[in-house]
Design an enzyme around this catalytic site. Structure first.
Site, short mmCIF file in Angstrom:
data_model
loop_
_atom_site.label_atom_id
_atom_site.label_comp_id
_atom_site.label_asym_id
_atom_site.label_seq_id
_atom_site.Cartn_x
_atom_site.Cartn_y
_atom_site.Cartn_z
N HIS A 205 0.82 -1.22 0.00
CA HIS A 205 0.00 0.00 0.00
C HIS A 205 0.85 1.26 0.00
O HIS A 205 1.94 1.31 0.54
CB HIS A 205 -0.97 0.02 1.20
CG HIS A 205 -0.34 0.37 2.52
ND1 HIS A 205 0.01 1.65 2.86
CD2 HIS A 205 -0.02 -0.41 3.60
CE1 HIS A 205 0.52 1.65 4.10
NE2 HIS A 205 0.52 0.42 4.56
N CYS A 206 0.32 2.27 -0.69
CA CYS A 206 0.80 3.64 -0.54
C CYS A 206 -0.28 4.33 0.28
O CYS A 206 -0.46 3.98 1.44
CB CYS A 206 1.06 4.30 -1.90
SG CYS A 206 -0.21 3.96 -3.16
#
Length: 595
Positions: free
Chosen positions: A536-537
């Site tokens: 994830h960002c």
């Protein structure tokens, strides 16, 4: 009932062009041109970026029989980096054919028209970068180094030139006579020839001549559309205007003579197609050699001329500027001249490879030339080849000004935290976890400690049976406690990257090394190979997709197109930022064509 194909320029105009186009009229010393389509997209954040000087204006100039619509792929990518201006020349694309005088379509007349339009949109002190295709390259060369006096000082503000499929020389007197004879053919016979040339539809000679026999269906469809939109009377007038007149063997007007190109003293990017049958790549080769020779000559090096151009920065701070809200933002953050500007070879075919000479930066006069030959591209490379926007973007940020790099701009634009109400609402609307990607990954949005459904504790319950590792690629400290993941048996890894910017090679390497170590560890634990890695960002689309695609290409045998498509199928909408996909195509172009 089979519907007839729609070739109308207005109704088939891409949405971006429709939204930011206006119909205007302009008068020059030669003629009045009514109802011209002018595309102008002001940089979305120009009012919040430094004004001394403003970002350069990118000006797009199409070729003979072309239109602004051919630049749509490139404009989609670059309108986020700078203000962009593009013109449908008289009678081309959406512009109407109201001016019928042949002299209004001479090369010098069109150069004057472009000068007037550019100055109408250029801010005070704003520099200009010319991005041109085919015949447009000749017009751009005459704007950068005029052979006749322009009406303004525009040439002093041109700081870069991108020439796609350029022609290197004027025609001989005998060649001009032959072409003039052909253009004297009555219009109805000319149209008959065009109809005959289109026999075979998408596989006709009129299509393959521009995009090649191996082009995909979409490229052929676009070329057929552009062919039908090219008006015969306009084509004949512009083609006539490209031809010089001769008096006692001395040419006048028409295509720029070789001395015009040799005198250009700004950074130049040449892009040619290895399969181009209209303007063979040998034309770009000749220009490249000419420009290298002229720029290395003592006369060139000793010239007392320093163009108005900013030096690129040698390094780019990844942190936002420290100024508080309301503070003066007019100065550049940590901007210093680079003693030797960086140029990376494209991962496609470049000729000649590793032979680009780059003089110290800045110099007096300042200039360099780079040539990228795209092996499998034809004359329509500006709308068919996905690596072209990335090549242009690299050139602009590395050799015109670093201010054209999105990352540089974000230093001024990032002020608020990531979790204000607007961003929180956006985050809440995103699907938490994607489908399986390559049997290796799941793209996820960042967890949030205070959320009722997507916090670490709930994540362990819902996904802990098949996700045993989470790689956090956000730049900031996570808005959740990683220890809560560890308590549920999920290992947390941090590979920090910067938002809005395609991760550089060092970040890609760190990500791949992290994934490899995780997968190697699984092999040593029987039964654990079924587990996948969550990445994830903030929202799990752009940086997340970028790095996952990199891994699929480099480690799992995917082509870049296959990897991008596969990610989008597992994570609907996929990688949203066009410049992220452009960067992937540039990086993996050689793999993409099977070299």
């Amino acid at each position: 009932m089979v519907m007839a194909p729609n070739y109308d320029a207005k109704s088939t105009d891409p949405p971006l062009l429709q939204r930011f186009s206006a119909i205007k009229s302009y008068t020059t010393t030669v003629a009045t041109y009514d109802k011209l389509r002018i595309f102008y997209r002001k940089h979305p954040q120009s009012d919040n970026l430094p004004k001394d000087p403003p970002l350069p204006l990118l000006v797009f100039i199409h070729g003979l029989g072309g239109s602004v619509a051919q630049f749509n792929r490139i404009l989609t990518s670059l309108t986020q980096n700078a203000s962009c201006l593009a013109v449908d020349l008289p009678g081309c694309g959406v512009s109407e054919f109201t001016q019928t005088r042949w002299e209004a379509y001479s090369t010098d007349a069109l150069v004057e028209l472009l000068e007037v339009i550019i100055n109408d949109h250029r801010e005070k002190g704003q520099r200009v970068v010319l991005i041109a295709h085919s015949m447009g390259c000749s017009l751009a060369a005459l704007l950068a180094n005029p052979r006749t006096t322009l009406r303004s000082d525009l040439k002093e503000h041109v700081v870069g030139l991108v020439a796609m499929c350029p022609k290197s020389k004027m025609l001989s007197e005998q060649e001009v006579k032959k072409y003039r004879l052909g253009l004297w053919v009555p219009e109805f016979l000319f149209n008959l020839w065009r109809t005959w040339d289109r026999r075979g539809g998408l596989n006709s000679a009129s299509i393959t001549r521009f995009v090649g026999k191996k082009a995909d269906a979409e490229a052929k469809r676009l070329q057929l559309l552009f062919n039908h939109q090219s008006r015969t009377p306009v084509f004949r007038r512009m083609a006539w205007g490209l031809l010089p007149t001769f008096e006692n063997g001395v040419p006048s007007g028409g295509l720029p003579e070789i001395g015009v190109w040799a005198g250009i003293r700004i950074p130049i990017l040449l892009i040619s197609g290895g399969l181009d049958k209209v303007t063979p790549e040998s034309e770009a080769r000749k220009l490249y050699n000419l420009l290298r020779e002229s720029q290395s000559s003592p006369a060139f090096q000793d010239a007392e001329h320093t163009p108005n151009i900013e030096s690129p920065v040698s390094s780019l701070s990844l942190d936002p500027p420290p100024a508080a809200d309301g503070a003066d933002q007019s100065s550049s953050p940590a901007e210093s001249p680079a003693s030797s500007p960086r140029i990376e070879p494209a991962h496609h075919a470049i000729m000649p490879q590793n032979e680009v000479e780059i003089p110290p930066f800045p110099l007096k006069p300042m200039g360099y030339v780079s040539w990228h030959k795209i092996k499998w591209a034809g004359h329509g490379l500006l709308f068919t080849d996905p690596i072209v926007p990335g090549l242009i973007s690299d050139f602009l940020s590395e050799h015109v000004t670093r201010r054209l790099e999105l990352g540089w701009q974000l230093q001024y634009l990032t002020r608020d935290g990531k979790w204000d109400v607007k961003n929180l609402e956006k985050w809440q609307s995103v699907t938490p976890v994607s489908e399986s990607i390559g049997g290796v990954f799941r793209a996820i949005k960042t967890l949030r400690q205070v959320d009722d459904t997507h916090c670490p504790v709930q994540f362990n319950v819902k996904y802990g049976d098949f996700i045993k590792d989470v790689i956090d690629i956000s730049h900031d400290t996570p808005v959740y406690d990683p220890q809560n993941l560890r308590d549920g048996g999920i290992t947390y890894h941090k590979v920090a990257t910067v938002s809005k910017i395609p991760p550089p090679r060092e970040d890609i390497n760190r990500f791949i090394e992290t994934v490899d170590k995780i997968r190697q560890g699984r092999k040593e634990q029987p039964g654990s190979e079924k587990f996948e890695i969550g990445v994830h960002c903030h929202y799990g689309f752009n940086r997340t997709g970028f790095l996952i695609v990199c891994y699929l290409v480099e480690k799992c045998g995917f082509t870049v197109d296959e990897a991008i498509k596969h990610f989008a199928e597992a994570r609907p909408n996929g990688i949203k930022h066009a410049h992220f996909k452009d960067r992937l195509h540039v990086m993996y172009a050689q793999r993409n064509v099977g070299n």
